[in-house]
Design a protein around this motif. Structure first.
Motif, mmCIF file in Angstrom:
data_model
loop_
_atom_site.group_PDB
_atom_site.id
_atom_site.type_symbol
_atom_site.label_atom_id
_atom_site.label_comp_id
_atom_site.label_asym_id
_atom_site.label_seq_id
_atom_site.Cartn_x
_atom_site.Cartn_y
_atom_site.Cartn_z
ATOM 1 N N ASP A 41 3.931 -6.022 67.570
ATOM 2 C CA ASP A 41 3.510 -7.119 66.647
ATOM 3 C C ASP A 41 4.301 -8.200 65.684
ATOM 4 O OD1 ASP A 41 1.313 -6.726 68.551
ATOM 5 O OD2 ASP A 41 -0.396 -6.506 67.644
ATOM 6 N N TRP A 42 5.379 -7.410 65.423
ATOM 7 C CA TRP A 42 6.101 -7.928 64.228
ATOM 8 C C TRP A 42 6.758 -9.842 64.064
ATOM 9 C CZ3 TRP A 42 5.924 -7.268 58.919
ATOM 10 C CH2 TRP A 42 6.486 -7.980 58.070
ATOM 11 N N ASP A 43 7.573 -9.389 65.573
ATOM 12 C CA ASP A 43 8.283 -10.416 65.504
ATOM 13 C C ASP A 43 7.153 -11.807 66.094
ATOM 14 O OD1 ASP A 43 10.658 -9.790 64.842
ATOM 15 O OD2 ASP A 43 11.264 -9.190 66.745
ATOM 16 N N SER A 44 5.780 -11.583 66.858
ATOM 17 C CA SER A 44 4.759 -12.360 67.318
ATOM 18 C C SER A 44 4.417 -13.267 65.581
ATOM 19 C CB SER A 44 4.347 -12.104 67.570
ATOM 20 O OG SER A 44 5.019 -11.631 69.278
ATOM 21 N N ARG A 45 4.380 -12.191 64.937
ATOM 22 C CA ARG A 45 3.282 -12.947 64.062
ATOM 23 C C ARG A 45 4.751 -13.829 62.937
ATOM 24 N NH1 ARG A 45 -1.870 -10.313 63.679
ATOM 25 N NH2 ARG A 45 -1.837 -9.133 64.391
ATOM 26 N N ASP A 46 5.507 -12.776 63.111
ATOM 27 C CA ASP A 46 6.516 -13.842 62.200
ATOM 28 C C ASP A 46 7.225 -15.279 62.183
ATOM 29 O OD1 ASP A 46 7.926 -13.358 59.652
ATOM 30 O OD2 ASP A 46 10.094 -13.321 61.265
ATOM 31 N N LEU A 47 7.050 -14.840 64.158
ATOM 32 C CA LEU A 47 7.430 -16.953 64.934
ATOM 33 C C LEU A 47 6.647 -17.608 64.185
ATOM 34 C CD1 LEU A 47 8.869 -18.514 66.959
ATOM 35 C CD2 LEU A 47 7.291 -17.397 68.307
ATOM 36 N N VAL A 48 4.723 -17.006 64.521
ATOM 37 C CA VAL A 48 4.419 -18.025 64.255
ATOM 38 C C VAL A 48 3.778 -18.895 62.867
ATOM 39 C CG1 VAL A 48 2.976 -17.736 66.513
ATOM 40 C CG2 VAL A 48 2.088 -16.168 63.835
#
Length: 366
Positions: A41-48
Motif C-alpha cells: 500500500d505504500w506507494d498508493s498512500r504516498d500518491l494520494v
C-alpha cells in the motif's frame, strides 16, 4: 496521452487532470510473493497524500482527476488488511473514491472505476489500415461455427470452462478448440489465436480468473461474434465502447444453464438465422476501430479509437460532476453502490433480469 491534441499546462483551463501513476507496475511487484500489506500500500498512500497537498486537488477534491490502473480492478481492491489477501487497497482509499479510475475490468459493485478495452495485437497508423483490415475480415472464410481458446479452471468451483471445452470437443464438426496448456502453449502466440478466431463464426468468451478476458477484443478484431455467459464479461463493463443493445453484436448464454446442462451451445448457435449472423458480424467489424488503440505516433482522422472514446467518457463524466458541484448535488447518493452496475448501465436501479448474475457471495474476493 502526450500526443493528445487538447493538452494544457495550465490546470485552471483543464476540464480534467490526468495522474500519470503506473499503479499496475507498482502492484505487479508484490502480487506474487510474501509482501505485507504496508509494503503493497505504500506507494498508493504516498500518491494520494501528494495529490491531496497539490492546489489542483482542492478545486473539486479530486473529482476532476483520473488515473489508468492498467490491471483488473481486483488487484487494487483488497478488502481486508491481511497479509495473505490479494492486492493493495488503492481504490478503497478515501481520495481514490473521488477520482475516476480506468481499468481493463471494473467492479460492478463500486462507483469509481470504469472499464476500457484490453490492448489487442493491432495498432494501425492510418484510417486506411483500419479499413483494409475490416474488409479483410468481411471476406474471411469461416469454416467453424464456434471456437474456444483457453484453459480449464479446475480449482474454481463456479467455472464453466470444463463444460464448455467438453461441449466443444463433442461438436468436432462445428467447434475448434485451442487449449492453453503445457510448454508449447500456442495461446501465447498471436498467429494461432487470430487464425482460430478468423476462421470461426462465433468465439466463446466464458469468465476466467475474473469476469473479463482480453480474448473478447481479439475476437472482435477477428470479426468473430463473441458469445458471453455473464453480462459481467462485457455488457456492464465497456459502456463507452460497446453498443448498449448487446444483441446486435453478441450472444448471451447464461452460465447457470451451461453448468446445469440445460443449454447445448452448438444447438443454440446453429439455430441463429444466417441473415442475423451476417448482421451481427457486420456490427462486430464496425466495432473494430472503437476497441483498438492506434499507433500513438499518429492519429486516425475519421475513426475514434479506444483512447479517443475513453478520454471522451472521462471528460463527459467530469463535466457532469463539475455541474453537480456547482449545483450542490451528488448523484452518487442517488443509488446504493452495490447497484453501480445497474445505475451506470441503465440509469436506474429497478429490478432487472440480470440481478441474479450480480449477487455477491464472496465480498473478500469480489
Amino acid at each position: 496521452m502526450k500526443q493528445y491534441g487538447c493538452l494544457t499546462n495550465d490546470s485552471s483551463h483543464a476540464t480534467a487532470i490526468f495522474v500519470p501513476y503506473y499503479s499496475g507496475l507498482d502492484i505487479a511487484r508484490y502480487l506474487w510473493g510474501r509482501y505485507n500489506v504496508s509494503v503493497r500500500d505504500w506507494d498508493s498512500r504516498d500518491l494520494v497524500k501528494w495529490l491531496r497537498e497539490k492546489p489542483e486537488w482542492s478545486v473539486m477534491d479530486g473529482k476532476d482527476h483520473f488515473l489508468v490502473a492498467g490491471r483488473i480492478t481486483w488487484d487494487f481492491r483488497r478488502a481486508v488488511d491481511d497479509d495473505s489477501s490479494w492486492g493493495n487497497k488503492l481504490m478503497f482509499l478515501p481520495e481514490s473514491q473521488n477520482m475516476t479510475m480506468l481499468t481493463i475490468e471494473s467492479s460492478p459493485w463500486h462507483r469509481n472505476d470504469f472499464a476500457i478495452p484490453y490492448p489487442t495485437y493491432f495498432h494501425p497508423s492510418s484510417d486506411n489500415e483500419v479499413v483494409q483490415w475490416q474488409n479483410k475480415m468481411r471476406r474471411q472464410k469461416r469454416r467453424a461455427l464456434f471456437c474456444f481458446a483457453g484453459a480449464p479452471r479446475p480449482n474454481m468451483e463456479d467455472s464453466i470452462r470444463s463444460e464448455i471445452m467438453e461441449q466443444c470437443s463433442a461438436s468436432r464438426q462445428k467447434c475448434r478448440l485451442l487449449e492453453c496448456k503445457n510448454d508449447k502453449n500456442k495461446c501465447m502466440k498471436p498467429v494461432h489465436v487470430m487464425k482460430l478466431f478468423q476462421n470461426s463464426v462465433f468465439c466463446l468468451q466464458p469468465s476466467g480468473d475474473s469476469f473479463t478476458r482480453r480474448s473478447t477484443f481479439d475476437s472482435i478484431l477477428a470479426g468473430c461474434i463473441p458469445v458471453f455467459f455473464s453480462p459481467g464479461s462485457a455488457y456492464v463493463q465497456y459502456l463507452w465502447h460497446l453498443p448498449k443493445d448487446y444483441t446486435t453484436y453478441s450472444v448471451l448464454i447464461p452460465e447457470d444453464d451451461v453448468k446445469q446442462k440445460k443449454s447445448k451451445i452448438d444447438k443454440i448457435l446453429s439455430q441463429i438465422p444466417g441473415n442475423k449472423i451476417s448482421a451481427m458480424r457486420e456490427e462486430v467489424i464496425k466495432l473494430i476501430p472503437k476497441v483498438i488503440y492506434n499507433d500513438p505516433r499518429s492519429r486516425l482522422k475519421t475513426f475514434q479509437d479506444a483512447f479517443d472514446l475513453t478520454i471522451k467518457g472521462v471528460l463527459d463524466r467530469v463535466g457532469t460532476l463539475r455541474k453537480e458541484v456547482r449545483e450542490g448535488r451528488n448523484s452518487s447518493s442517488d443509488f446504493d453502490e452495490e447497484n453501480s452496475w445497474k445505475y451506470y448501465t441503465f440509469g436506474n436501479t429497478k429490478e432487472h433480469e440480470w440481478d441474479n448474475f450480480f449477487r455477491r457471495t464472496n465480498r473478500v474476493r469480489y
